[in-house]
Design an enzyme around this catalytic site. Sequence first.
Site, PDB file in Angstrom:
ATOM      1  N   ASP A 160       1.591  47.957  95.067  1.00 30.75           N
ATOM      2  CA  ASP A 160       1.035  47.353  96.270  1.00 30.75           C
ATOM      3  C   ASP A 160      -0.294  48.081  96.533  1.00 30.75           C
ATOM      4  O   ASP A 160      -0.561  49.135  95.946  1.00 30.75           O
ATOM      5  CB  ASP A 160       2.010  47.539  97.433  1.00 30.75           C
ATOM      6  CG  ASP A 160       1.502  46.919  98.722  1.00 30.75           C
ATOM      7  OD1 ASP A 160       0.705  45.961  98.661  1.00 30.75           O
ATOM      8  OD2 ASP A 160       1.899  47.398  99.793  1.00 30.75           O
ATOM      9  N   ASP A 208      -2.314  48.221 100.132  1.00 30.24           N
ATOM     10  CA  ASP A 208      -2.295  48.874 101.446  1.00 30.24           C
ATOM     11  C   ASP A 208      -1.009  49.668 101.640  1.00 30.24           C
ATOM     12  O   ASP A 208       0.091  49.128 101.517  1.00 30.24           O
ATOM     13  CB  ASP A 208      -2.416  47.822 102.558  1.00 30.24           C
ATOM     14  CG  ASP A 208      -3.789  47.184 102.590  1.00 30.24           C
ATOM     15  OD1 ASP A 208      -4.765  47.887 102.305  1.00 30.24           O
ATOM     16  OD2 ASP A 208      -3.886  45.982 102.887  1.00 30.24           O
ATOM     17  N   ASP A 239       5.468  50.586  99.906  1.00 24.58           N
ATOM     18  CA  ASP A 239       5.510  51.557 101.002  1.00 24.58           C
ATOM     19  C   ASP A 239       6.349  51.083 102.179  1.00 24.58           C
ATOM     20  O   ASP A 239       6.592  51.864 103.106  1.00 24.58           O
ATOM     21  CB  ASP A 239       4.099  51.845 101.504  1.00 24.58           C
ATOM     22  CG  ASP A 239       3.495  50.642 102.218  1.00 24.58           C
ATOM     23  OD1 ASP A 239       3.389  49.576 101.585  1.00 24.58           O
ATOM     24  OD2 ASP A 239       3.149  50.763 103.409  1.00 24.58           O
TER      25      ASP A 239
END
Length: 337
Positions: free
Chosen positions: A61, A63, A250
């Site tokens: 990913d 961000d 995240d």
Amino acid sequence: MAFTITLSPPPSSSTALLSPSLSSLSPTPFRLRTSTRRNSIKSWKPLSVSASSALEALIFDCDGVILESEHLHRQAYNEAFAHFNVRCSSSPEPLNWGLEFYDELQNRVGGGKPKMRWYFKEHGWPSSTIFETPPEDDENRAKLIDTLQDWKTERYKEIIKSGTVEPRPGVLRLMDEAKAAGKKLAVCSAATKSSVILCLENLIGLDRFQSLDCFLAGDDVKLKKPDPSIYLTAAEKLGLSGKDCIVVEDSVIGLQAATSAGMPCVITYTSSTADQDFKDAIAIYPDLSNVRYEAACFTHEIAACFVGSIDISNMFCSIHDRLKDLEQLLQETVTAK
């Protein structure tokens, strides 16, 4: 043959890398004792990799994984709301998303436009310099969101280009290690493609960006995370099945997207996602600074493993005889905390 190796949190004492070898692998799970400190328990989880289904690709990913960007996005949104004097009926002041609220919002809704659409549906469509009165039809509501998102994206780009933003610890090294081992690399982000491209060019460098085997952004799929579309599309473009990829995410939204695509997922959480339920992740870390990629060869097949730093003084605990007691202790400690 399957093996299990502990992904342990960074210890306070001297550390060393643990590399699996043929002599150290057996059908019995191999785990090392970890500290019972709260932060250690949070980031500890064993990773089991089957030699019959070798890792072929790492998918990141953007961000929250490549860069810790939540506060930057929030800043850009709030500046967009102020620039266009976006005001909901409940407040005479321009809309401003607070830190705690934005943490909850981004972990509930993926993608910038869906965030705003959800918010305006919940709190009422706003007035602004774009529309003096709140838009009532779908066309004008879409125009409002598109205009805000475009301005926000350009502002976010300015922040990234300022040179004050750096990649999260361990990301670049892990990418390079996987690439050196002949594995495919991909980035899949729900953000706008132009902003992701800018982030990658500035943070991982043009050479790494151009060497990616797959790059997908929110513009490339109809449904955002937690829908698995972006990861299913990535697997198709990579020519791999989900089980041959490992995703690094995240948040629980990203985790759900990865697991729904049949891909194991490693979590590197941020301050805003640290308290989420990551029970379906194969490993959990505060960042990637103590995670390594290594490969070991078994009967002419490559099995990949992530290797965490470990305290050598703990290597010789009673591995087999006390395995059940150790697991019970860890479980009770987590419950007690």
